[in-house]
Design a protein around this motif. Structure first.
Motif, short mmCIF file in Angstrom:
data_model
loop_
_atom_site.label_atom_id
_atom_site.label_comp_id
_atom_site.label_asym_id
_atom_site.label_seq_id
_atom_site.Cartn_x
_atom_site.Cartn_y
_atom_site.Cartn_z
N LEU A 1 94.69 19.50 57.63
CA LEU A 1 95.75 20.21 58.33
C LEU A 1 95.20 21.03 59.50
CD1 LEU A 1 97.71 21.79 55.35
CD2 LEU A 1 98.35 19.77 56.62
N ASP A 2 96.09 21.27 60.46
CA ASP A 2 95.91 22.36 61.40
C ASP A 2 96.89 23.45 60.96
OD1 ASP A 2 94.98 23.75 63.67
OD2 ASP A 2 96.72 23.07 64.82
N GLY A 3 96.88 24.57 61.65
CA GLY A 3 97.79 25.64 61.27
C GLY A 3 99.13 25.53 61.97
N GLY A 4 99.99 26.50 61.77
CA GLY A 4 101.26 26.62 62.47
C GLY A 4 102.22 25.48 62.21
N VAL A 5 103.03 25.20 63.22
CA VAL A 5 104.06 24.16 63.11
C VAL A 5 103.44 22.78 62.90
CG1 VAL A 5 105.93 22.99 64.34
CG2 VAL A 5 105.75 25.48 64.44
N ILE A 6 102.30 22.54 63.50
CA ILE A 6 101.64 21.24 63.32
C ILE A 6 101.28 21.04 61.85
CG2 ILE A 6 99.58 19.87 63.87
CD1 ILE A 6 99.60 21.13 66.65
N GLY A 7 100.73 22.09 61.22
CA GLY A 7 100.40 22.00 59.79
C GLY A 7 101.63 21.79 58.94
N SER B 1 90.62 22.19 55.94
CA SER B 1 91.64 22.56 56.93
C SER B 1 91.34 23.93 57.54
CB SER B 1 93.02 22.56 56.29
OG SER B 1 93.36 21.28 55.80
N ILE B 2 90.82 24.85 56.73
CA ILE B 2 90.45 26.17 57.24
C ILE B 2 89.33 26.04 58.28
CG2 ILE B 2 89.42 28.40 56.63
CD1 ILE B 2 90.86 28.16 53.93
#
Length: 286
Positions: free
Chosen positions: A38-44, A179-180
């Motif tokens: 994952l990436d963060g935010g809406v993309i995640g 992801s982190i």
């Protein structure tokens, strides 16, 4: 600025946003998404939603960003919102197209590092141009203005929640930890693209020998300088304060020059993210 120049500038901005969004999509679809990173935010959130529903991530990139775009339009302005909407649409279309290609690698570590670098580069290009690919940053900006929390802190809190959600609902704790790492590397790459790799320093020099110091600095560094008119609090005497901007490499020479001419001079140094205008060239002296 003439109308022609404004149109040319806008076209250049749209080209850079397009390039950034396509690069970000490549990082997602060639490295991160196929390996459940994952990436963060809406993309995640879009990656999680796609995994849970079986729909493509590209749909959620637009749907989940729409509320944030509306808020951005109301609070930040039309131009930023249009640039962001255009970037999100290009990102969505690019991920939909690239989703049909095979991933470059299935090695989790390589996918994490390379994918994050590519993603951060793309997002950084869009931000540098005056847009965004993630609506959560809009909320972070607005919250930071009303609460004692920085934009970075707010985004970090949101992303920790997203990574924990992903670990429980969709992926494993191992993937969440990768992801982190992805988020951290991408965040640093965004900084590099937006601010540049060269570390610039603003220098303020208070001395009883400002003319001698500025003359020698001009001679050896070739940097432009400005006199700021000041006044000593205790003496009441007027003072010429030297202000200039140098690169990190030039800082040692500057200190040496000032110390040789006036060992008692006060030298204050601050970091600068970026400089534009006044014919300032970060790479060479003037």
């Amino acid at each position: 600025m003439t109308k022609k120049k404004r149109v040319i500038k806008e076209i250049r901005q749209l080209i850079m946003i397009t390039l950034g969004a396509v690069i970000a999509a490549a990082g997602l679809e060639f490295f991160l998404v196929p390996n459940n990173i994952l990436d963060g935010g809406v993309i995640g959130l879009s990656i999680i939603a796609a995994e849970l529903t079986g729909l493509t991530m590209s749909i959620f990139l637009i749907v989940l960003n729409l509320p944030f775009l509306y808020i951005g339009f109301r609070k930040i302005g039309m131009k930023f919102t249009i640039h962001t909407l255009y970037g999100v649409i290009v990102l969505s279309a690019s991920t939909a197209y690239l989703h049909h290609f095979e991933p470059v690698t299935n090695d989790l570590f390589l996918a994490t590092v390379i994918g994050a670098v590519i993603l951060g580069t793309g997002v950084g290009l869009v931000i540098r141009t005056g847009g965004a690919l993630d609506g959560s940053e809009i909320i972070a900006i607005l919250v930071s203005k009303k609460r004692p929390v920085s934009v970075g802190q707010f985004i970090m809190i949101v992303n920790v929640f997203i990574f924990i959600l992903a670990a429980f609902l969709v992926f494993s704790w191992e993937t969440a930890m990768y992801s982190i790492i992805t988020y951290y590397i991408a965040y640093k790459m965004i900084d590099i693209v937006v601010e540049g790799m060269e570390e610039l320093k603003s220098v303020t020099i208070i001395s009883d020998m400002p003319e001698e110091i500025s003359a020698e600095l001009m001679k050896q560094l070739g940097r432009g300088m400005t006199y700021i008119q000041g006044q000593g609090v205790f003496t009441g005497e007027p003072k010429k304060i030297i202000y200039t901007i140098v690169t990190r490499i030039e800082l040692s020479t500057l200190r040496s020059i000032v110390e040789d001419i006036d060992p008692n001079a006060l030298v204050a140094i601050e970091n600068i993210a970026d400089v534009s205008g006044s014919n300032f060239d970060k790479g060479t002296a003037h």
